[in-house]
Design an enzyme around this catalytic site. Sequence first.
Site, PDB file in Angstrom:
ATOM      1  N   ASP A  39       0.825  -1.202  -0.028  1.00  0.00           N
ATOM      2  CA  ASP A  39      -0.121  -0.080   0.015  1.00  0.00           C
ATOM      3  C   ASP A  39       1.008   1.044  -0.066  1.00  0.00           C
ATOM      4  OD1 ASP A  39      -2.156   1.667   0.508  1.00  0.00           O
ATOM      5  OD2 ASP A  39      -1.367   1.849   2.542  1.00  0.00           O
TER       6      ASP A  39
ATOM      7  N   ASP B 249      -0.145   5.143   0.892  1.00  0.00           N
ATOM      8  CA  ASP B 249      -0.393   6.181   2.067  1.00  0.00           C
ATOM      9  C   ASP B 249      -0.464   5.610   3.188  1.00  0.00           C
ATOM     10  OD1 ASP B 249      -0.631   8.697   0.247  1.00  0.00           O
ATOM     11  OD2 ASP B 249      -2.387   7.546  -0.735  1.00  0.00           O
TER      12      ASP B 249
ATOM     13  N   GLU C  51      -0.818  11.197   4.788  1.00  0.00           N
ATOM     14  CA  GLU C  51      -2.073  11.632   4.837  1.00  0.00           C
ATOM     15  C   GLU C  51      -2.275  12.790   5.704  1.00  0.00           C
ATOM     16  OE1 GLU C  51      -4.382  10.768   3.238  1.00  0.00           O
ATOM     17  OE2 GLU C  51      -4.607   8.362   2.894  1.00  0.00           O
TER      18      GLU C  51
ATOM     19  N   GLY D  30     -10.040   6.964  -1.507  1.00  0.00           N
ATOM     20  CA  GLY D  30     -10.388   7.870  -2.794  1.00  0.00           C
ATOM     21  C   GLY D  30     -10.532   9.255  -2.591  1.00  0.00           C
TER      22      GLY D  30
HETATM   23  C1  XBP Z   1      -5.125   6.178   0.620  1.00  0.00           C
HETATM   24  C2  XBP Z   1      -6.308   7.004   0.251  1.00  0.00           C
HETATM   25  C3  XBP Z   1      -6.333   7.925  -0.632  1.00  0.00           C
HETATM   26  C4  XBP Z   1      -5.425   9.410  -0.354  1.00  0.00           C
HETATM   27  C5  XBP Z   1      -5.864  10.176  -1.207  1.00  0.00           C
HETATM   28  O1  XBP Z   1      -5.126   5.162  -0.129  1.00  0.00           O
HETATM   29  O2  XBP Z   1      -7.503   6.761   0.857  1.00  0.00           O
HETATM   30  O3  XBP Z   1      -7.718   8.260  -1.022  1.00  0.00           O
HETATM   31  O4  XBP Z   1      -5.947   9.826   0.734  1.00  0.00           O
HETATM   32  O5  XBP Z   1      -5.308  10.136  -2.949  1.00  0.00           O
HETATM   33  P1  XBP Z   1      -3.788   4.058   0.050  1.00  0.00           P
HETATM   34  P2  XBP Z   1      -6.160  10.704  -4.048  1.00  0.00           P
HETATM   35  O6  XBP Z   1      -3.677   3.952   1.488  1.00  0.00           O
HETATM   36  O7  XBP Z   1      -4.518   3.043  -0.540  1.00  0.00           O
HETATM   37  O8  XBP Z   1      -2.567   4.336  -0.719  1.00  0.00           O
HETATM   38  O9  XBP Z   1      -6.664  12.315  -3.377  1.00  0.00           O
HETATM   39  O10 XBP Z   1      -5.053  10.574  -4.898  1.00  0.00           O
HETATM   40  O11 XBP Z   1      -7.256   9.771  -4.302  1.00  0.00           O
HETATM   41 MG    MG Z   2      -3.117   3.203   3.366  1.00  0.00          MG
END
Ligand code: XBP
Ligand code: MG
Length: 272
Positions: A22, A24, A31, A65
């Site tokens: 993963d 983020d 975040e 997302g």
């Molecule tokens: C984390 C998320 C993403 C980001 C924002 O995804 O939920 O939505 O917070 O990204 P992961 P975008 O942990 O699966 O990487 O604004 O580019 O959608």
């Molecule tokens: Mg994540």
Amino acid sequence: MISRPCSATLGQSVVLQAAIFDVDGTLADSERDGHRVAFNRAFAQSGLDWEWSVATYGELLAVTGGKERIRHFAAQHAPQWLQRPASEAWLTGLHRLKSEIYAQLVGAGRIALRPGVARLLGELRRAGVRLAIATTTTPSSLHSLLLTRFGDRAESLFEVIGAGDVVADKKPAPDIYRWVLRQMNLPPQACLAVEDSLPGLRAATAAGIPTVITVNAYSADDDFAGALSVLSDLGEPGAPARRLAGAPLVGECVDLAQLRLWQRKAVVDMNH
Ligand code: XBP
Ligand code: MG
């Protein structure tokens, strides 16, 4: 496209072939000081008086997302924005602006990799373990992070990158992990996923992939039942990872030997 023979199954045993990360919260703590700040700046630049505090953003992370998160917030707090004829174009434009701002923050060095990430990726790569990404994040945001943190190596580091809208249903749906498995032509038991959140754990495990969790400030109190092991982070020599739940951590850091141990345990558990 040439598909590789599936060589993960050796008799009854399945050996570790790939690690799927993963992004983020897992590769980087992106975040709170990255995406959240970018959303807020995009709102301000667009004339919206919305401000997502650290706590509010923690609640909004349940919606994966960026576009989906904005839509969810607008539906609750300012539904008039979604009732206009061009609301989808407005939403897309607002999210594009957020993604540009995020890329600038990342390019300015605001977002570091988490402990142990560069070390483990390097070890896995040198050992020939295949590497992939399964993320909800927009591809441009991911690429700015990879480019800033890995430079020229970024392009070749991950064999498969599943990101953003490549699947319609984002985490916690298993679709992004299933998509990555199809691209790699691997069965789920031959892989390990590394995640930081409940939507991520649900997505990976629903795809049948044993999952290791490294928690962060937003997910530290969550119940990660079903994860192989739950850790503070991947650890560095001299700065050990702490095991919080699940299978024990043998040394002070997560390394390839540890991942192989956990994956073998997962395969044995699955067969009983
Ligand atoms: C984390 C998320 C993403 C980001 C924002 O995804 O939920 O939505 O917070 O990204 P992961 P975008 O942990 O699966 O990487 O604004 O580019 O959608
Ligand atoms: Mg994540």
